[in-house]
Design a protein around this motif. Structure first.
Motif, PDB file in Angstrom:
ATOM      1  N   ILE B 207       0.839  -1.200   0.000  1.00  0.00           N
ATOM      2  CA  ILE B 207       0.000   0.000   0.000  1.00  0.00           C
ATOM      3  C   ILE B 207       0.877   1.255   0.000  1.00  0.00           C
ATOM      4  N   ALA B 208       1.996   1.195   0.722  1.00  0.00           N
ATOM      5  CA  ALA B 208       2.896   2.361   0.779  1.00  0.00           C
ATOM      6  C   ALA B 208       3.398   2.740  -0.612  1.00  0.00           C
ATOM      7  N   SER B 209       3.531   1.744  -1.490  1.00  0.00           N
ATOM      8  CA  SER B 209       4.000   2.059  -2.849  1.00  0.00           C
ATOM      9  C   SER B 209       2.938   2.806  -3.653  1.00  0.00           C
ATOM     10  N   LEU B 210       1.702   2.846  -3.143  1.00  0.00           N
ATOM     11  CA  LEU B 210       0.638   3.617  -3.806  1.00  0.00           C
ATOM     12  C   LEU B 210       0.545   5.048  -3.277  1.00  0.00           C
ATOM     13  N   HIS B 211       1.194   5.316  -2.137  1.00  0.00           N
ATOM     14  CA  HIS B 211       1.084   6.653  -1.527  1.00  0.00           C
ATOM     15  C   HIS B 211       1.427   7.791  -2.499  1.00  0.00           C
ATOM     16  N   PRO B 212       2.491   7.647  -3.321  1.00  0.00           N
ATOM     17  CA  PRO B 212       2.844   8.802  -4.174  1.00  0.00           C
ATOM     18  C   PRO B 212       1.935   8.985  -5.391  1.00  0.00           C
ATOM     19  N   ILE B 213       1.012   8.045  -5.651  1.00  0.00           N
ATOM     20  CA  ILE B 213       0.221   8.119  -6.891  1.00  0.00           C
ATOM     21  C   ILE B 213      -1.016   8.993  -6.670  1.00  0.00           C
ATOM     22  N   ALA B 214      -1.083  10.085  -7.427  1.00  0.00           N
ATOM     23  CA  ALA B 214      -2.099  11.108  -7.166  1.00  0.00           C
ATOM     24  C   ALA B 214      -3.533  10.626  -7.375  1.00  0.00           C
ATOM     25  N   GLY B 215      -3.771   9.757  -8.329  1.00  0.00           N
ATOM     26  CA  GLY B 215      -5.150   9.407  -8.679  1.00  0.00           C
ATOM     27  C   GLY B 215      -5.775   8.285  -7.861  1.00  0.00           C
ATOM     28  N   VAL B 216      -5.109   7.822  -6.814  1.00  0.00           N
ATOM     29  CA  VAL B 216      -5.708   6.777  -5.977  1.00  0.00           C
ATOM     30  C   VAL B 216      -6.830   7.405  -5.149  1.00  0.00           C
ATOM     31  N   LYS B 217      -8.026   6.819  -5.200  1.00  0.00           N
ATOM     32  CA  LYS B 217      -9.180   7.405  -4.529  1.00  0.00           C
ATOM     33  C   LYS B 217      -9.511   6.693  -3.214  1.00  0.00           C
TER      34      LYS B 217
END
Lengths: 336, 336
Positions: B207-217
């Protein structure tokens, strides 16, 4: 009779309905209403109060579920709130996990939940997240509740058993053994009546009145294992001895009666609304005065002294000093 | 055989010994070592990461205690860590409450506790406070565990179902139904073998690897109630519809086998290591790429779309679209 079914814990519609119609309504607050997997709480509310977080948990398995002075739900708020508060913190947020037995009377669960909600609200505690499991008939006994609570430790307070030193005094905030004697009377059907009532209460407001007193060293609420267990914990952590005097112990006559009947010691009985406080000798009058001004502390008394000589001892009514051992086990299972 | 006795939960010496010899040793950390009623934790560790606290709890009552891919202790860390992490937080501190049945094999408890300690340590989670209750034989089934976990939500993240909007895509982080099918196979003695194994895992690093991705809702781990329950929660909270495609669902052949055998839908099966993620269409490739780089996300796939038309629908293998209702109950009690 409407009862709890396995479907109420299954993640389907029945569970959603239980959550919406009972828990969300009783515990109503914006964090719970978000219905995310975790509550999202403003850390600023904590840091405004202090730099340290107190965090504690207890599971409640008491039998019977209802008793004079409370019920398992009320107890689940009081017990965890008190564990947070004795560290010098203001209990603020709580989680709540239910394990329900299939077939549980729904009306009973409602009573328990409403009692939790009421107790929490009165104490300024918000139940922000929760969980419900249902197990098949016979896999649990009616209801078990876990609560985990937290709050910020008031800035500047550094209460803890390691602060205790030789010459301090030991104070009990009120009569001892009320909760244990009440449950014992019910469970063993001793048939005693009168003043026998659990002392189950949130102690945080009374504890808050001790925050400004400089000589307060350590607090514990004397639950399972009673005052005896607290004295042993204090002795172990401080390296000091603890000496109490039987004549000074505040114990209600009816509780003494239960003890005499069964040959038990009120020092080993569980309390759910009583503190053992260690304070410097100089601060003791101020501590007692603060306690006496609170209804839950009206029977507060000095019960003994912290000594350089290690060990836990009690001076009996005839002046004979003896060692107070920690028993292998308490008299009663499922006391809390 | 050494077993758990009522004395182990009584507040006396036996409980002290259990705590010292098992819990303190397995979970070893300075906060637990203080042995105060509440752990005292530095709020600065949280505020360094963000301004909001994620706080969640679950009780674990799974039967059987041990299963391919995990055990109740491992699950009790993974499940609560994941509930904290899906809100965008770094799981940091956890409480742990045991309810033990009198007569429980001590060696079994040791295995469970060591598994918890190992899983927590690997995930950077510290078990800072706990509680143990023992109930008489027959009043609980072997072991129940509650954990409550917390961590700071990473500054700037505002994940949540209310962020979801029309045109977003729905992603599953891997194969669906592995945990539910594994427990069902064990409990119903279906006798299926091969690749059937719970997916129980701490998802926080992925999940931490998704932190920098702006479009995660929004993220949820699809536990009880499965992907179906998550889609309904997303639909309710966002006011949008959810449309998934059966052909795109990653499901292991052996799990499909269990489902066909019993006429069940893997969308309703519990997972313990799978995310349902909603992201903007533009961000989807980046999300998939991040997931695919992680062993737990190698089977990640887009499974559907968020629509303006409300409701939850699935397009079957032959292109027929049907409404996906939330069942009244899941197929199996005590799945987690």
């Amino acid at each position: 009779m409407k009862t709890i079914t396995l479907a109420h814990g299954s993640g389907g519609q029945a569970m959603q309905q239980l959550i919406a119609s009972l828990f969300m309504e009783a515990f109503a607050n914006p964090w719970l209403a978000e219905q995310e997997d975790a509550a999202r709480l403003p850390l600023a509310e904590l840091t405004a109060c202090g730099d340290k977080l107190a965090f504690s948990t207890d599971s409640y398995v008491i039998d019977p579920l209802f008793f004079p002075g409370g019920n398992i739900g009320h107890l689940a708020i009081c017990g965890t709130a008190n564990d947070v508060a004795v560290g010098g913190a203001i209990p603020r947020w709580m989680s709540c996990g239910f394990i329900l037995e299939e077939g549980l009377d729904f009306a009973l669960l409602e009573q328990i939940v409403h009692s939790m909600a009421h107790t929490a609200r009165e104490a300024g505690i918000t139940i922000v997240t929760g969980d419900t499991k249902v197990v098949p008939r016979g896999a649990a006994d009616k209801v078990f509740i876990n609560t985990a609570g937290m709050g910020a430790i008031v800035r500047g307070l550094n209460w803890g058993a390691s602060q205790i030193s030789d010459g301090d005094v030991i104070i009990a905030s009120g009569t001892l053994g009320d909760h244990g004697a009440t449950i014992l009377n019910l469970r063993e059907q001793l048939g005693l009546e009168g003043d026998l009532r659990s002392d189950c209460a949130v102690l945080a407001p009374m504890i808050a009145s001790l925050h400004p007193i400089a000589g307060v060293k350590a607090l514990r609420d004397a639950t399972r294992g009673g005052v005896n267990a607290v004295l042993h914990e204090f002795a172990d952590a401080s390296g000091c001895g603890m000496e109490i005097s039987e004549a000074q112990l505040p114990v209600k006559p009816v509780v003494r009666g239960v003890c005499e009947l069964l040959g038990l010691d009120p020092l080993n009985f569980a309390n759910e609304g009583k503190l053992v406080i260690v304070a410097s000798r100089a601060a003791a009058p101020e501590v007692l005065n603060a306690l006496h001004q609170h209804p839950l502390g009206k029977d507060a008394a000095i019960i003994g002294d912290v000594t350089a000589r290690t060990g836990v001892r009690v001076t009996g009514l005839y002046g004979v000093k003896r060692s107070l051992d920690l028993p292998h086990a308490e008299p009663l299972p499922r006391i809390c």
